[in-house]
Design a protein around this motif. Structure first.
Motif, PDB file in Angstrom:
ATOM      1  N   PRO A 114       0.818  -1.214   0.000  1.00  0.00           N
ATOM      2  CA  PRO A 114       0.000   0.000   0.000  1.00  0.00           C
ATOM      3  C   PRO A 114       0.851   1.262   0.000  1.00  0.00           C
ATOM      4  N   PRO A 115       0.281   2.393  -0.456  1.00  0.00           N
ATOM      5  CA  PRO A 115       1.045   3.630  -0.553  1.00  0.00           C
ATOM      6  C   PRO A 115       1.383   4.196   0.813  1.00  0.00           C
ATOM      7  N   GLY A 116       2.421   5.025   0.871  1.00  0.00           N
ATOM      8  CA  GLY A 116       2.798   5.659   2.129  1.00  0.00           C
ATOM      9  C   GLY A 116       3.723   4.789   2.961  1.00  0.00           C
ATOM     10  N   ASP A 117       4.065   5.304   4.124  1.00  0.00           N
ATOM     11  CA  ASP A 117       4.971   4.586   5.026  1.00  0.00           C
ATOM     12  C   ASP A 117       4.294   3.373   5.646  1.00  0.00           C
ATOM     13  N   LEU A 118       5.076   2.350   5.925  1.00  0.00           N
ATOM     14  CA  LEU A 118       4.554   1.167   6.604  1.00  0.00           C
ATOM     15  C   LEU A 118       4.039   1.551   7.989  1.00  0.00           C
ATOM     16  N   ALA A 119       4.721   2.490   8.643  1.00  0.00           N
ATOM     17  CA  ALA A 119       4.329   2.889   9.995  1.00  0.00           C
ATOM     18  C   ALA A 119       2.906   3.450  10.026  1.00  0.00           C
ATOM     19  N   ILE A 120       2.530   4.210   8.994  1.00  0.00           N
ATOM     20  CA  ILE A 120       1.179   4.788   8.998  1.00  0.00           C
ATOM     21  C   ILE A 120       0.137   3.693   8.858  1.00  0.00           C
ATOM     22  N   TRP A 121       0.469   2.634   8.142  1.00  0.00           N
ATOM     23  CA  TRP A 121      -0.491   1.543   7.968  1.00  0.00           C
ATOM     24  C   TRP A 121      -0.639   0.729   9.256  1.00  0.00           C
ATOM     25  N   VAL A 122       0.449   0.596  10.024  1.00  0.00           N
ATOM     26  CA  VAL A 122       0.347  -0.043  11.336  1.00  0.00           C
ATOM     27  C   VAL A 122      -0.549   0.807  12.229  1.00  0.00           C
ATOM     28  N   PHE A 123      -0.350   2.131  12.168  1.00  0.00           N
ATOM     29  CA  PHE A 123      -1.161   3.056  12.955  1.00  0.00           C
ATOM     30  C   PHE A 123      -2.622   3.008  12.522  1.00  0.00           C
ATOM     31  N   ILE A 124      -2.857   3.000  11.208  1.00  0.00           N
ATOM     32  CA  ILE A 124      -4.219   2.949  10.673  1.00  0.00           C
ATOM     33  C   ILE A 124      -4.920   1.666  11.117  1.00  0.00           C
ATOM     34  N   LEU A 125      -4.229   0.541  11.031  1.00  0.00           N
ATOM     35  CA  LEU A 125      -4.837  -0.729  11.443  1.00  0.00           C
ATOM     36  C   LEU A 125      -5.157  -0.727  12.934  1.00  0.00           C
ATOM     37  N   ALA A 126      -4.279  -0.099  13.734  1.00  0.00           N
ATOM     38  CA  ALA A 126      -4.556   0.000  15.169  1.00  0.00           C
ATOM     39  C   ALA A 126      -5.783   0.873  15.418  1.00  0.00           C
ATOM     40  N   GLU A 127      -5.879   1.980  14.695  1.00  0.00           N
ATOM     41  CA  GLU A 127      -7.023   2.877  14.835  1.00  0.00           C
ATOM     42  C   GLU A 127      -8.316   2.191  14.400  1.00  0.00           C
ATOM     43  N   LEU A 128      -8.264   1.491  13.279  1.00  0.00           N
ATOM     44  CA  LEU A 128      -9.448   0.789  12.798  1.00  0.00           C
ATOM     45  C   LEU A 128      -9.883  -0.302  13.773  1.00  0.00           C
ATOM     46  N   SER A 129      -8.909  -0.947  14.401  1.00  0.00           N
ATOM     47  CA  SER A 129      -9.234  -1.976  15.392  1.00  0.00           C
ATOM     48  C   SER A 129      -9.958  -1.358  16.583  1.00  0.00           C
ATOM     49  N   ALA A 130      -9.483  -0.183  17.007  1.00  0.00           N
ATOM     50  CA  ALA A 130     -10.122   0.505  18.141  1.00  0.00           C
ATOM     51  C   ALA A 130     -11.551   0.902  17.785  1.00  0.00           C
ATOM     52  N   PHE A 131     -11.740   1.439  16.579  1.00  0.00           N
ATOM     53  CA  PHE A 131     -13.086   1.819  16.160  1.00  0.00           C
ATOM     54  C   PHE A 131     -13.979   0.586  16.018  1.00  0.00           C
ATOM     55  N   PHE A 132     -13.417  -0.522  15.529  1.00  0.00           N
ATOM     56  CA  PHE A 132     -14.202  -1.743  15.383  1.00  0.00           C
ATOM     57  C   PHE A 132     -14.738  -2.207  16.735  1.00  0.00           C
ATOM     58  N   VAL A 133     -13.890  -2.153  17.754  1.00  0.00           N
ATOM     59  CA  VAL A 133     -14.310  -2.551  19.095  1.00  0.00           C
ATOM     60  C   VAL A 133     -15.425  -1.629  19.590  1.00  0.00           C
ATOM     61  N   LEU A 134     -15.274  -0.328  19.373  1.00  0.00           N
ATOM     62  CA  LEU A 134     -16.297   0.630  19.795  1.00  0.00           C
ATOM     63  C   LEU A 134     -17.613   0.410  19.045  1.00  0.00           C
ATOM     64  N   PHE A 135     -17.523   0.181  17.740  1.00  0.00           N
ATOM     65  CA  PHE A 135     -18.731  -0.039  16.945  1.00  0.00           C
ATOM     66  C   PHE A 135     -19.423  -1.338  17.354  1.00  0.00           C
ATOM     67  N   ALA A 136     -18.629  -2.370  17.594  1.00  0.00           N
ATOM     68  CA  ALA A 136     -19.207  -3.655  18.013  1.00  0.00           C
ATOM     69  C   ALA A 136     -19.890  -3.514  19.372  1.00  0.00           C
ATOM     70  N   THR A 137     -19.257  -2.774  20.281  1.00  0.00           N
ATOM     71  CA  THR A 137     -19.849  -2.536  21.603  1.00  0.00           C
ATOM     72  C   THR A 137     -21.149  -1.762  21.472  1.00  0.00           C
ATOM     73  N   TYR A 138     -21.147  -0.763  20.602  1.00  0.00           N
ATOM     74  CA  TYR A 138     -22.367   0.022  20.354  1.00  0.00           C
ATOM     75  C   TYR A 138     -23.477  -0.889  19.824  1.00  0.00           C
ATOM     76  N   ALA A 139     -23.158  -1.707  18.833  1.00  0.00           N
ATOM     77  CA  ALA A 139     -24.162  -2.563  18.199  1.00  0.00           C
ATOM     78  C   ALA A 139     -24.756  -3.561  19.202  1.00  0.00           C
ATOM     79  N   ILE A 140     -23.895  -4.146  20.042  1.00  0.00           N
ATOM     80  CA  ILE A 140     -24.376  -5.114  21.038  1.00  0.00           C
ATOM     81  C   ILE A 140     -25.258  -4.424  22.074  1.00  0.00           C
TER      82      ILE A 140
END
Length: 199
Positions: A19-45
């Motif tokens: 993917p484009p950009g630095d590898l570090a930003i993609w690690v950060f993005i995946l961490a952020e998306l994981s955090a949002f996924f947990v929040l969204f799943a908690t909201y849905a439940i």
């Protein structure tokens, strides 16, 4: 070398890793998306356990503001994509202009949220009003913080572009900033229907 890299090489451009950009930003993005996924799943439940309350409270939200903000962020992502496309053609000043418009869409997003929050807070609504508003305010404010961070990243990319710091052969940093902004947009595209629309 894959076909995309061969195409780049044949046009005088060095192959770009994906993917484009630095590898570090993609690690950060995946961490952020994981955090949002947990929040969204908690909201849905939680929503399933308090369906009547959540459906009732959703009707008190300003869906028009939510839709305007959706259009603003989608437009911002389109502008960022145009900026990257422009710099790949060595149109650096044009690329900077697209970045500036993208930053302005972020400003517009925050202005809409300011008035939306203002209406709720002036009506006495806050985190402790009920379970729905605990989630609504927490999720949307958490996302707004990411919008601010995304705007800050784009601002520094814009400043570098204005100084001629990018070119068709060297725009890795711009792709890094663009990747983060697209993540911010993606999260809102999920958050908006989840919180404002889903019944």
């Amino acid at each position: 070398m894959n076909s995309h890299a061969l195409s780049n090489a044949s046009h005088g451009h060095p192959p770009h890793p994906y993917p484009p950009g630095d590898l570090a930003i993609w690690v950060f993005i995946l961490a952020e998306l994981s955090a949002f996924f947990v929040l969204f799943a908690t909201y849905a439940i939680t929503r399933l356990k308090h369906l009547e309350l959540f459906n009732e409270m959703q009707l008190t939200l300003d869906s028009n503001s939510g839709m305007i903000n959706t259009l603003l962020l989608i437009t911002g992502s389109w502008c960022v994509a145009r900026a990257v496309a422009a710099v790949k053609r060595n149109h650096v000043r044009q690329s900077a202009h697209w970045l500036l418009v993208a930053i302005l869409t972020g400003v517009g997003f925050l202005i809409v949220k300011y008035f939306e929050y203002g209406a709720k807070f002036s009506a006495g609504i806050n985190l402790e009003t009920n379970l729905f508003y605990t989630f609504y305010i927490s999720l949307t404010m958490f996302h707004a913080m990411h919008v601010v961070l995304g705007m800050a990243i784009l601002f520094f990319v814009w400043k570098k572009a204005m100084r001629g710091g990018y070119s068709a052969h060297d725009h890795h940093g711009m792709e890094t900033g663009a990747s983060y902004w697209h993540m911010v947009d993606l999260v809102w595209i999920i958050l908006f229907p989840l919180v404002y629309v889903m019944r």
